[in-house]
Design an enzyme around this catalytic site. Sequence first.
Site, PDB file in Angstrom:
ATOM      1  N   HIS A  47     -10.015   1.192 -39.139  1.00  0.00           N
ATOM      2  CA  HIS A  47      -9.988   1.045 -37.210  1.00  0.00           C
ATOM      3  C   HIS A  47      -9.275  -0.250 -36.652  1.00  0.00           C
ATOM      4  CE1 HIS A  47     -11.557   1.084 -33.011  1.00  0.00           C
ATOM      5  NE2 HIS A  47     -11.210   2.482 -33.161  1.00  0.00           N
ATOM      6  N   ARG A  48      -8.120  -0.152 -36.669  1.00  0.00           N
ATOM      7  CA  ARG A  48      -6.990  -1.171 -36.412  1.00  0.00           C
ATOM      8  C   ARG A  48      -6.969  -2.008 -37.421  1.00  0.00           C
ATOM      9  NH1 ARG A  48      -9.545  -2.009 -30.563  1.00  0.00           N
ATOM     10  NH2 ARG A  48     -10.351   0.549 -29.575  1.00  0.00           N
ATOM     11  N   GLU A  74      -5.540   1.951 -40.117  1.00  0.00           N
ATOM     12  CA  GLU A  74      -5.429   2.409 -38.931  1.00  0.00           C
ATOM     13  C   GLU A  74      -4.067   1.959 -37.620  1.00  0.00           C
ATOM     14  OE1 GLU A  74      -7.129   4.690 -34.305  1.00  0.00           O
ATOM     15  OE2 GLU A  74      -7.255   2.494 -35.127  1.00  0.00           O
ATOM     16  N   ASP A  76      -2.682   1.479 -34.173  1.00  0.00           N
ATOM     17  CA  ASP A  76      -2.188   2.413 -31.991  1.00  0.00           C
ATOM     18  C   ASP A  76      -0.990   2.416 -32.042  1.00  0.00           C
ATOM     19  OD1 ASP A  76      -5.840   1.476 -32.159  1.00  0.00           O
ATOM     20  OD2 ASP A  76      -5.643   3.898 -31.998  1.00  0.00           O
ATOM     21  N   HIS A  89      -3.254  -1.453 -29.486  1.00  0.00           N
ATOM     22  CA  HIS A  89      -4.541  -0.171 -28.499  1.00  0.00           C
ATOM     23  C   HIS A  89      -4.148  -0.246 -27.206  1.00  0.00           C
ATOM     24  CE1 HIS A  89      -7.997   1.320 -26.583  1.00  0.00           C
ATOM     25  NE2 HIS A  89      -8.035   1.844 -28.072  1.00  0.00           N
ATOM     26  N   GLU A 156      -2.264   6.565 -34.604  1.00  0.00           N
ATOM     27  CA  GLU A 156      -2.902   7.439 -33.563  1.00  0.00           C
ATOM     28  C   GLU A 156      -1.238   7.654 -31.806  1.00  0.00           C
ATOM     29  OE1 GLU A 156      -5.916   7.418 -28.957  1.00  0.00           O
ATOM     30  OE2 GLU A 156      -6.503   6.008 -31.569  1.00  0.00           O
TER      31      GLU A 156
HETATM   32  O1  G3P Z   1      -8.356   7.110 -33.447  1.00  0.00           O
HETATM   33  C1  G3P Z   1     -10.303   6.672 -33.112  1.00  0.00           C
HETATM   34  C2  G3P Z   1     -10.534   6.583 -32.579  1.00  0.00           C
HETATM   35  O2  G3P Z   1      -9.978   4.358 -32.863  1.00  0.00           O
HETATM   36  C3  G3P Z   1     -10.687   6.727 -31.156  1.00  0.00           C
HETATM   37  O3  G3P Z   1     -11.110   5.142 -30.608  1.00  0.00           O
HETATM   38  O4  G3P Z   1      -9.758   4.011 -28.448  1.00  0.00           O
HETATM   39  O5  G3P Z   1     -10.547   2.887 -30.705  1.00  0.00           O
HETATM   40  O6  G3P Z   1      -8.389   4.173 -30.243  1.00  0.00           O
HETATM   41  P1  G3P Z   1      -9.846   4.027 -30.007  1.00  0.00           P
HETATM   42 CA    CA Z   2      -7.401   4.627 -32.272  1.00  0.00          CA
END
Ligand code: G3P
Ligand code: CA
Length: 291
Positions: A47-48, A74, A76, A89, A156
Site C-alpha cells: 500500500h503506497r 500500489e 496512487d 496520495h 489508482e
Molecule cells: O487503493 C486502495 C486504498 O489504497 C484506497 O485508499 O486512500 O489509501 O488510496 P487510499
Molecule cells: Ca490507493
Amino acid sequence: MSRWMSLIMGVLFFLVVGCSNISVANSYPNNKLEHKLKDDHLMVIAHRGASGYAPEHTMAAYELAKKQGADYIEIDLQMTKDGDLIAMHDDTVDRTTNGHGQVKALTLKKIKQLDAGSWFNKANPDQAKASYKGLKVPTLEEIIRHFGNSVNYYIEMKKPQEYGKMNQSLLDILKKHHLIGSGEKKGHVIIESFDADSLKSIHREFPEVETIQLGDASKMSLSTIKNYAVGVGPDVTTMNRAFIKRAHELGLVVHVWTVNDRETMEELKRWQVDAVFTNYDDQARAMIEAQ
Ligand code: G3P
Ligand code: CA
C-alpha cells in the site's frame, strides 16, 4: 483383480479427476482470474509501497516492497499543472513534502524541488533513515522505467474526473511501456479507482486490462461492477464474510484495504480474500508463509 475390473476402475478414476478439474475452472466464469487461481495464494499489495517502513510513494518505498516480496506495488496517481502523472496520495503536497499547495496548481519542475522524505523521519523516528532526507516525488514513467517488468503495478487513478486527461495519459504510458495492449502479460497491471465511469471507459477501450472498483462494500452493486471490472476493493471496515462469498459467486475477486494488523490478515485469509493492501507487506508475507 480381473483385467476388465482394472479397466473399469481406470475409467472411473479418470472420470472423477477430470470432472473435478472442469468444475473449478468454471466456478469463475471470466478467465481473467487465471493468475489468481493457479496457486490460490493470498496476494500482497504494498500500500503506497512499503509505507510502514519508508516514505510513501517514493522509490525507496517501492524498492523495499519489491525486496520484501510484495506481489504488487500500489501507486496512487495525481496530475501536475503541466499534465504529468506523479505518485502521490493526497491532492496537495503538504502532508508528504516540505511544500504547499494543490498538485494541479504546481508544475512538475516545482514538485521535483520538494523533499518527499524528511516528513517521514519526523513522523516515524523509529524508522527514520538519513537516506530518506531529500527523496524526490517520482513520476509514473520514472517508476516504470526503474522497475520495468520486475514488479507488478497496482495503479489508482485519484479523482480522474477532475483531471479530464488522466485516463488517457495513464493508458498512453502503459501502452508505451508495453504493459497493456494485446499480447501483453495479464495481471502485470491492475487499475483501480473509486470512480466507476473511469473504470468503465478503460474497460471499453482495453477489455483485457484488469480493473478493480474501490469503495464501501455496503454501497457496491456487485452485479453491475461485474460488467466492467474483475473485482472489488472494499474498505476493510465496511465488509464481511458474506460479501466475499457473494463476490466470488459472481466471479469477482476481493482485494481489501488497508490491513496492517496480523489478526485481521489471518481472519481475511480464512475468509478467502484474494488480496490485501498493507503498509507492512513483509508481515503479510510472513503470515502467509507461516500457514
Ligand atoms: O487503493 C486502495 C486504498 O489504497 C484506497 O485508499 O486512500 O489509501 O488510496 P487510499
Ligand atoms: Ca490507493
